[in-house]
Design a protein around this motif. Structure first.
Motif, PDB file in Angstrom:
ATOM      1  N   ARG A   2      -5.414  15.114 -56.631  1.00 12.30           N
ATOM      2  CA  ARG A   2      -4.715  15.928 -56.217  1.00 12.30           C
ATOM      3  C   ARG A   2      -3.139  15.489 -54.752  1.00 12.30           C
ATOM      4  O   ARG A   2      -4.022  14.733 -53.861  1.00 12.30           O
ATOM      5  CB  ARG A   2      -5.936  16.919 -55.807  1.00 12.30           C
ATOM      6  CG  ARG A   2      -6.697  17.534 -56.784  1.00 12.30           C
ATOM      7  CD  ARG A   2      -7.480  18.384 -56.244  1.00 12.30           C
ATOM      8  NE  ARG A   2      -8.106  19.511 -56.738  1.00 12.30           N
ATOM      9  CZ  ARG A   2      -8.750  19.864 -56.469  1.00 12.30           C
ATOM     10  NH1 ARG A   2      -9.554  20.203 -55.666  1.00 12.30           N
ATOM     11  NH2 ARG A   2      -8.507  21.207 -57.920  1.00 12.30           N
ATOM     12  N   LYS A   3      -2.961  16.271 -54.294  1.00 19.45           N
ATOM     13  CA  LYS A   3      -2.128  15.975 -53.428  1.00 19.45           C
ATOM     14  C   LYS A   3      -2.497  16.169 -51.731  1.00 19.45           C
ATOM     15  O   LYS A   3      -3.224  18.188 -52.067  1.00 19.45           O
ATOM     16  CB  LYS A   3      -0.839  16.847 -53.774  1.00 19.45           C
ATOM     17  CG  LYS A   3      -0.043  15.764 -54.247  1.00 19.45           C
ATOM     18  CD  LYS A   3       1.861  16.448 -54.489  1.00 19.45           C
ATOM     19  CE  LYS A   3       2.928  15.684 -55.038  1.00 19.45           C
ATOM     20  NZ  LYS A   3       3.914  15.697 -55.039  1.00 19.45           N
ATOM     21  N   ARG A   9       3.430  21.867 -47.444  1.00 20.32           N
ATOM     22  CA  ARG A   9       3.049  22.436 -48.494  1.00 20.32           C
ATOM     23  C   ARG A   9       1.995  23.735 -47.994  1.00 20.32           C
ATOM     24  O   ARG A   9       2.578  24.899 -48.968  1.00 20.32           O
ATOM     25  CB  ARG A   9       2.189  21.084 -49.628  1.00 20.32           C
ATOM     26  CG  ARG A   9       2.551  20.436 -50.042  1.00 20.32           C
ATOM     27  CD  ARG A   9       2.010  19.006 -50.398  1.00 20.32           C
ATOM     28  NE  ARG A   9       1.580  20.310 -51.293  1.00 20.32           N
ATOM     29  CZ  ARG A   9       1.374  19.997 -52.620  1.00 20.32           C
ATOM     30  NH1 ARG A   9       2.613  20.134 -53.603  1.00 20.32           N
ATOM     31  NH2 ARG A   9       0.586  20.650 -53.485  1.00 20.32           N
ATOM     32  N   SER A  24       2.566  20.167 -58.104  1.00 18.94           N
ATOM     33  CA  SER A  24       1.627  18.925 -58.342  1.00 18.94           C
ATOM     34  C   SER A  24       1.791  18.871 -59.221  1.00 18.94           C
ATOM     35  O   SER A  24       1.129  17.417 -59.829  1.00 18.94           O
ATOM     36  CB  SER A  24       0.611  19.860 -57.467  1.00 18.94           C
ATOM     37  OG  SER A  24       0.166  20.948 -58.963  1.00 18.94           O
TER      38      SER A  24
END
Length: 55
Positions: A2-3, A9, A24
């Motif tokens: 996960r970012k 964002r 993503s």
């Protein structure tokens, strides 16, 4: 993987909720960033804009 949710964002999520999801995913990465044809089109667009401002 996960970012992290950065300020950029987070703002993207507020403006375009689905875009955050798709940015993503590796299969949705923009592969045209280095496209010379698209860069040439952008340059022509800038030239037309400058001509319009002169006229």
């Amino acid at each position: 993987m996960r970012k992290l949710l950065t300020k950029s964002r987070f703002k993207l999520e507020l403006e375009f909720p689905n875009k955050l999801f798709f940015t993503s995913k590796p299969e949705f990465v923009n592969v045209r960033v280095e496209d010379t044809f698209l860069q040439a089109l952008a340059q022509v667009g800038f030239q037309v804009e400058e001509l319009a401002r002169l006229g």
